[in-house]
Design a protein around this motif. Structure first.
Motif, short mmCIF file in Angstrom:
data_model
loop_
_atom_site.label_atom_id
_atom_site.label_comp_id
_atom_site.label_asym_id
_atom_site.label_seq_id
_atom_site.Cartn_x
_atom_site.Cartn_y
_atom_site.Cartn_z
N ASP A 15 -29.85 -14.82 -35.32
CA ASP A 15 -30.05 -14.88 -33.88
C ASP A 15 -30.87 -16.14 -33.58
OD1 ASP A 15 -30.99 -14.65 -31.26
OD2 ASP A 15 -31.31 -12.49 -31.40
N ASP A 16 -30.23 -17.15 -33.01
CA ASP A 16 -30.88 -18.44 -32.76
C ASP A 16 -32.03 -18.36 -31.77
OD1 ASP A 16 -29.16 -19.72 -34.51
OD2 ASP A 16 -27.71 -20.21 -32.94
N GLU A 17 -32.09 -17.31 -30.98
CA GLU A 17 -33.14 -17.19 -29.96
C GLU A 17 -34.31 -16.33 -30.42
OE1 GLU A 17 -31.43 -16.09 -26.22
OE2 GLU A 17 -29.78 -17.50 -26.45
N PHE A 18 -34.20 -15.72 -31.58
CA PHE A 18 -35.25 -14.83 -32.07
C PHE A 18 -36.45 -15.63 -32.56
CE2 PHE A 18 -37.02 -12.40 -35.76
CZ PHE A 18 -37.61 -11.39 -35.02
N ARG A 24 -42.09 -18.88 -34.94
CA ARG A 24 -41.20 -19.04 -36.08
C ARG A 24 -39.80 -18.52 -35.75
NH1 ARG A 24 -45.80 -18.15 -40.08
NH2 ARG A 24 -46.66 -20.24 -39.96
N SER A 25 -38.81 -19.28 -36.18
CA SER A 25 -37.42 -18.87 -36.00
C SER A 25 -36.85 -18.48 -37.37
CB SER A 25 -36.60 -20.01 -35.40
OG SER A 25 -36.51 -21.07 -36.33
N CYS A 26 -35.63 -17.99 -37.37
CA CYS A 26 -34.99 -17.60 -38.63
C CYS A 26 -34.89 -18.78 -39.59
CB CYS A 26 -33.61 -17.02 -38.36
SG CYS A 26 -33.64 -15.48 -37.41
N SER A 27 -34.66 -19.97 -39.07
CA SER A 27 -34.51 -21.14 -39.94
C SER A 27 -35.80 -21.44 -40.71
CB SER A 27 -34.05 -22.36 -39.15
OG SER A 27 -35.03 -22.72 -38.19
N TRP A 28 -36.95 -21.04 -40.18
CA TRP A 28 -38.23 -21.23 -40.85
C TRP A 28 -38.24 -20.54 -42.22
CZ3 TRP A 28 -41.85 -17.51 -42.30
CH2 TRP A 28 -43.09 -18.00 -42.74
N ARG A 39 -41.27 -16.64 -48.53
CA ARG A 39 -41.08 -16.29 -47.12
C ARG A 39 -40.05 -15.18 -46.98
NH1 ARG A 39 -41.05 -22.30 -44.25
NH2 ARG A 39 -43.29 -22.63 -44.45
N ILE A 40 -38.96 -15.27 -47.70
CA ILE A 40 -37.93 -14.24 -47.64
C ILE A 40 -38.48 -12.93 -48.20
CG2 ILE A 40 -35.72 -13.54 -48.67
CD1 ILE A 40 -34.81 -16.48 -48.28
N ALA A 41 -39.22 -13.00 -49.29
CA ALA A 41 -39.77 -11.79 -49.91
C ALA A 41 -40.78 -11.08 -49.01
CB ALA A 41 -40.42 -12.13 -51.25
N THR A 42 -41.54 -11.83 -48.23
CA THR A 42 -42.57 -11.20 -47.40
C THR A 42 -42.08 -10.87 -46.00
OG1 THR A 42 -43.45 -13.36 -46.76
CG2 THR A 42 -44.49 -12.26 -48.62
N LYS A 43 -41.16 -11.63 -45.46
CA LYS A 43 -40.73 -11.42 -44.07
C LYS A 43 -39.46 -10.58 -43.93
CE LYS A 43 -44.11 -13.64 -42.23
NZ LYS A 43 -45.13 -12.94 -41.43
N CYS A 44 -38.50 -10.71 -44.84
CA CYS A 44 -37.22 -10.01 -44.68
C CYS A 44 -37.29 -8.49 -44.82
CB CYS A 44 -36.18 -10.60 -45.62
SG CYS A 44 -35.64 -12.25 -45.07
N ILE A 54 -30.28 -12.04 -40.13
CA ILE A 54 -29.42 -11.35 -41.09
C ILE A 54 -28.84 -12.28 -42.15
CG2 ILE A 54 -27.40 -11.46 -39.57
CD1 ILE A 54 -26.68 -8.65 -40.59
N LYS A 55 -28.50 -13.49 -41.76
CA LYS A 55 -27.94 -14.44 -42.74
C LYS A 55 -29.04 -14.98 -43.65
CE LYS A 55 -24.91 -18.38 -43.30
NZ LYS A 55 -24.06 -19.36 -42.65
N SER A 56 -30.14 -15.42 -43.07
CA SER A 56 -31.25 -15.96 -43.86
C SER A 56 -31.81 -14.91 -44.83
CB SER A 56 -32.36 -16.46 -42.95
OG SER A 56 -31.93 -17.58 -42.21
#
Length: 126
Positions: A15-18, A24-28, A39-44, A54-56
């Motif tokens: 979601d580009d607007e999240f 912070r955005s998903c791309s972060w 980052r993925i381990a702590t935030k996802c 969902i993709k990141s």
């Protein structure tokens, strides 16, 4: 609980607007190669981030299902709640989501309205 699905997702994208954590955005999550894994381990694992990014978070092929076995004590301290309790009363649904989805959203993504469009809702209370 979230169960892997065998069917590939169509149109899986973040979601580009999240925005989370203030700015912070998903791309972060993935743009810094050295920090990507932590980052993925702590935030996802956070349901809202997992399903908005969902993709990141590599969650495109997951079914979105509530944990039917989850039981928790309601805020009144006496009664027992469940994912179905959060969802069942349409007039109280938003109040219950605000009260319980922060803590139980990971186990109740359907009841908490966290299932992304690209996922397969595997819970049906209707």
């Amino acid at each position: 609980s979230v169960v892997p699905s065998l069917s590939p997702s169509i149109g899986c994208s973040d979601d580009d607007e999240f925005i989370f954590d203030g700015d912070r955005s998903c791309s972060w999550l993935t743009f810094n190669y050295k920090k990507r894994e932590i980052r993925i381990a702590t935030k996802c694992p956070i349901p809202e981030i997992r399903y908005k990014c969902i993709k990141s978070c590599d969650a495109c092929n997951e079914e979105c299902a509530d944990d039917e076995n989850l039981k928790f004590t309601l805020n009144n301290g006496d009664d027992i709640g469940s994912c179905f309790y959060i969802w069942r009363n349409e007039k109280k649904r938003e109040i219950r989501r605000a009260a319980y989805c922060g803590q139980y959203g990971g186990s109740c993504p359907f009841a908490c309205d966290l299932c992304p469009d690209a996922s397969t809702p595997a819970t049906n209370y209707e």
